[in-house]
Design an enzyme around this catalytic site. Structure first.
Site, mmCIF file in Angstrom:
data_model
loop_
_atom_site.group_PDB
_atom_site.id
_atom_site.type_symbol
_atom_site.label_atom_id
_atom_site.label_comp_id
_atom_site.label_asym_id
_atom_site.label_seq_id
_atom_site.Cartn_x
_atom_site.Cartn_y
_atom_site.Cartn_z
ATOM 1 N N GLY A 140 79.824 67.970 -65.437
ATOM 2 C CA GLY A 140 80.948 68.747 -65.631
ATOM 3 C C GLY A 140 80.395 69.826 -64.492
ATOM 4 N N CYS B 187 78.076 62.213 -61.929
ATOM 5 C CA CYS B 187 77.176 62.668 -62.175
ATOM 6 C C CYS B 187 77.907 60.777 -63.590
ATOM 7 C CB CYS B 187 76.677 62.804 -62.931
ATOM 8 S SG CYS B 187 75.973 64.999 -62.211
ATOM 9 N N LYS C 225 81.235 58.015 -55.498
ATOM 10 C CA LYS C 225 82.260 57.210 -56.035
ATOM 11 C C LYS C 225 83.280 58.118 -56.747
ATOM 12 C CE LYS C 225 84.382 53.813 -55.672
ATOM 13 N NZ LYS C 225 84.561 53.204 -54.322
ATOM 14 N N LYS D 113 85.443 54.955 -42.552
ATOM 15 C CA LYS D 113 84.933 53.797 -43.038
ATOM 16 C C LYS D 113 83.671 53.868 -42.322
ATOM 17 C CE LYS D 113 85.681 53.380 -46.342
ATOM 18 N NZ LYS D 113 87.025 53.876 -47.637
ATOM 19 N N HIS E 113 95.155 64.054 -25.041
ATOM 20 C CA HIS E 113 95.487 65.879 -24.631
ATOM 21 C C HIS E 113 94.470 66.587 -25.233
ATOM 22 C CE1 HIS E 113 99.900 65.736 -24.551
ATOM 23 N NE2 HIS E 113 99.981 64.633 -25.307
HETATM 24 C C1 AGP Z 1 86.308 56.483 -49.562
HETATM 25 O O1 AGP Z 1 85.845 55.742 -49.077
HETATM 26 C C2 AGP Z 1 85.759 57.457 -50.045
HETATM 27 N N1 AGP Z 1 84.376 57.790 -50.834
HETATM 28 C C3 AGP Z 1 85.976 59.458 -50.850
HETATM 29 O O2 AGP Z 1 86.608 59.337 -49.348
HETATM 30 C C4 AGP Z 1 87.272 58.954 -51.564
HETATM 31 O O3 AGP Z 1 88.588 57.956 -50.869
HETATM 32 C C5 AGP Z 1 87.910 60.404 -52.291
HETATM 33 O O4 AGP Z 1 86.996 61.044 -53.049
HETATM 34 C C6 AGP Z 1 88.458 60.272 -53.420
HETATM 35 O O5 AGP Z 1 88.757 59.367 -54.142
HETATM 36 P P1 AGP Z 1 89.486 59.396 -55.125
HETATM 37 O O6 AGP Z 1 90.743 58.008 -54.882
HETATM 38 O O7 AGP Z 1 89.343 57.993 -56.071
HETATM 39 O O8 AGP Z 1 90.195 60.400 -55.770
#
Ligand code: AGP
Length: 612
Positions: free
Chosen positions: A103, A2, A607, A489, A508
């Site tokens: 959190g 958030c 993110k 991706k 396999h």
């Molecule tokens: C990446 O495209 C993702 N959005 C996700 O897998 C990300 O890499 C993962 O949550 C880890 O994030 P961080 O590198 O900020 O720890």
């Protein structure tokens, strides 16, 4: 996940905090809200489900939302569905205080039961609302907002970044953190609080990163930082060193596309100043380890999640190859709960773009609890992982806003290759290798530019696969994790189911899936295992699979078995992933864009995943 933004100053807070949470929308975006203290010192709250634009549409006239003090929140639901009632800010029973929270309050049920038995009426299903009632409870006893927040937080188990305003203390914002980032921004006659500097960088670059269990009380003229025991804390002011332009899309349609195109620069920034030509090796000063200590390292463990985990797998391949040191790579979420064995002379690396991923942080703490030295590889200066690590390296990729990580991945891989060479040169790796590595690495940005020029060509290829429901990505050796990353991706932003496999493993099992409706994206650069992967692709071809190959410039042969070929320049094997992943990022981007999807803010994703 958030986002929090708060403002206190002479300007109208509403447009500032709305703009701020818009900058954070990439972190979490199922609902949002603001609380404003207006000129009559009344608390006004506006909340809406959906994107922030919905909140903006729902706001009454600017006169009705005017105020010099305000807090805002953009939410990614954990407890309670993403509706207006569950959106932040939350208030207590009397509606006189407003709280925004990032959190998780782990003991919220106990606290809620207790408060309800004392007559508090809850409105939402969230864990966060308990904070509002708890602060309200202590305000009745103490009538001092700061003390009430301190007392409330002493009872809370879990993680929080919070900002609180109150109608009865209308000239201040109280903010605090534990395990969830919170930053104070210092402007000219104004102050900001935020969970991410991106939200306030257009206003100020002067910031203080709060530490766990610290509370800041901000009024119009000054701020004071204390701990939960109300003891004063002296905190250093940092200057954010990245440019405001990095938070704008510029000429690009999406942040993801911009970030893909930034990779020649971001990779250069990852290795800049770290190549040590005279000794044909590299320098990574931030590791805080002497040469002698590094020579004693017998094993590495790397913990990470998602894309960062894929970078770690590439790192394993390269470090084992060049430095002959065994490397274990594990999902941080699994590592944490399996009571990991950390032998002596093991270094644990935690890789995280955001530096805030809860699983990676928990893994880091578990390793430290076992007495291990943990080094961080992160992009975010002042992030929790950066601060809690015993040393480490910033990847200097610049702010990454697209939820699908692109430039952070290649910068992480760059750092891991540097680490491999550093450790390798301390062992058996020849200076001639070190020299050729440095030469080749310096050429990588130019080679990526060549690949980026193929974006339109890749878009045409994307059109041929955009309507298929599945895709298979195949690679071998160091390019197997690249296949995993390519598949991730595509899934993340186009919602097409995709899997990455080691090419030889296909026979396999997954070969059963191959027919004319299964696009197979094959990473087949010209190296020692080229012939092997070609044989694997012949198996696909024999079953009418449609092959899109990523191959080395000049490879005419692969055209015979491929429907399309995307060529990348030649480089040494260690550096191949930095080139082979670029077409896969572009392919995923164009497929998602052609499908008309929200590339930068794909559904259900955030993110930075700050919950376990
Ligand atoms: C990446 O495209 C993702 N959005 C996700 O897998 C990300 O890499 C993962 O949550 C880890 O994030 P961080 O590198 O900020 O720890």
């Amino acid at each position: 996940m958030c986002g929090i933004v708060g403002y206190i100053g002479k300007r109208n807070a509403t447009p500032i905090i709305i703009e701020g949470i818009k900058r954070l929308e990439y972190r979490g975006y199922d609902s949002s809200g603001i609380a404003i203290l207006n000129d009559e010192k009344e608390l006004k709250i506006f909340k809406e489900s959906g994107k922030i634009i919905e909140l903006e549409r729902a706001l009454p006239s600017p006169e009705q939302t005017f105020g010099n003090v305000g807090i805002a929140h953009t939410r990614w639901a954990t407890h309670g569905e993403p509706n207006t009632i569950n959106a932040h800010p939350h208030t207590g029973c009397k509606g006189k205080i407003a709280v925004v929270h990032n959190g998780i309050i782990e003991n919220h049920m106990n606290l809620r039961n207790k408060l309800e038995s004392e007559g508090h009426k809850f409105k939402s299903d969230t864990d966060s609302e308990v904070l509002a009632h708890l602060i309200e409870h202590f305000l009745k006893i103490e009538n001092n907002l700061k003390i009430a927040v301190q007392d409330a937080l002493k009872l809370v188990e879990g993680t929080f970044g919070i900002a609180v305003i109150s109608q009865e203390n209308p000239d201040s914002i109280i903010a605090a953190r534990k395990g969830s980032p919170l930053i104070l921004g210092i402007g000219e006659d104004e102050f900001f609080v935020t969970s991410d500097v991106t939200a306030i960088i257009i206003h100020t670059k002067k910031v203080i990163y709060l530490e766990d269990d610290e509370i800041v009380t901000i009024n119009h003229e000054s701020y004071q930082i204390t701990n939960l025991q109300n003891e004063d804390i002296e905190a250093d002011i940092s200057i954010v060193d990245w440019d405001v332009s990095s938070i704008d899309k510029g000429e690009y349609k999406h942040f993801m596309l911009k970030e893909i195109f930034e990779q020649p620069t971001s990779i250069y920034n990852a290795f800049r100043g770290r190549l040590y030509g005279r000794l044909s090796t590299v320098k990574l000063g931030g590791l805080n380890m002497t040469g002698e200590e590094l020579r004693r390292v017998k094993r590495l463990q790397i913990i990470a999640c998602g894309t960062s985990w894929h970078a770690a797998l590439i790192g394993k391949h390269i470090i084992e190859n060049l430095a002959r040191i065994p490397v274990e790579v594990e999902y941080a979420s699994e590592y944490r709960y399996r009571n990991p064995i950390i032998p002596e002379d093991t270094i644990v690396f935690a890789i995280s773009q955001s530096g805030e991923t809860a699983d990676t942080l928990a893994g880091l703490r578990e390793a430290q609890a076992k007495g291990a030295r943990v080094l961080g590889i992160t992009n975010t200066i002042g992030s929790t992982i950066a601060r809690e690590s015993d040393g480490g390296t910033y990847i200097h990729a610049g702010v990454e806003i697209g939820v699908a990580s692109t430039k952070a991945f290649t910068s992480q891989v760059t750092i891991l290759t540097l680490l491999a060479v550093l450790l390798g040169r301390m062992k058996d790796l020849q200076p001639t290798f070190g020299k050729s590595f440095i030469r080749e690495l310096e050429l990588i940005p130019k080679k990526i530019e060549v690949i980026l020029q193929k974006s339109n060509e890749i878009r045409k290829i994307a059109k041929t696969i955009k309507n298929f429901p599945n895709a298979l990505y195949l690679g071998r050796g160091v390019n197997y994790p690249v296949a995993l990353e390519g598949a991730l991706k595509l899934k993340e932003i186009s919602y097409i189911h995709a899997e990455g496999y080691p090419a030889a493993e296909m026979k396999h099992g997954p070969i059963a899936l191959i027919d004319e409706n299964m696009p197979v994206i094959a990473i087949a650069p010209d190296d020692e295992i080229y012939e092997k992967i070609i044989s694997n692709l012949e198996e696909v071809k024999a079953r009418n699979g449609r092959i899109i190959s990523i191959a080395t410039e000049g490879d005419e042969r692969i055209k015979q078995i491929s429907e399309s070929v995307i060529y990348v320049p030649k480089t040494i094997r260690t550096l191949q992933p930095l080139l082979t992943v670029i077409p896969l990022q572009l392919l995923a981007y164009h497929v998602a864009d052609l499908r008309g999807l929200d590339v930068d803010q794909p559904r259900n994703l955030a993110k930075s995943v700050t919950v376990e």
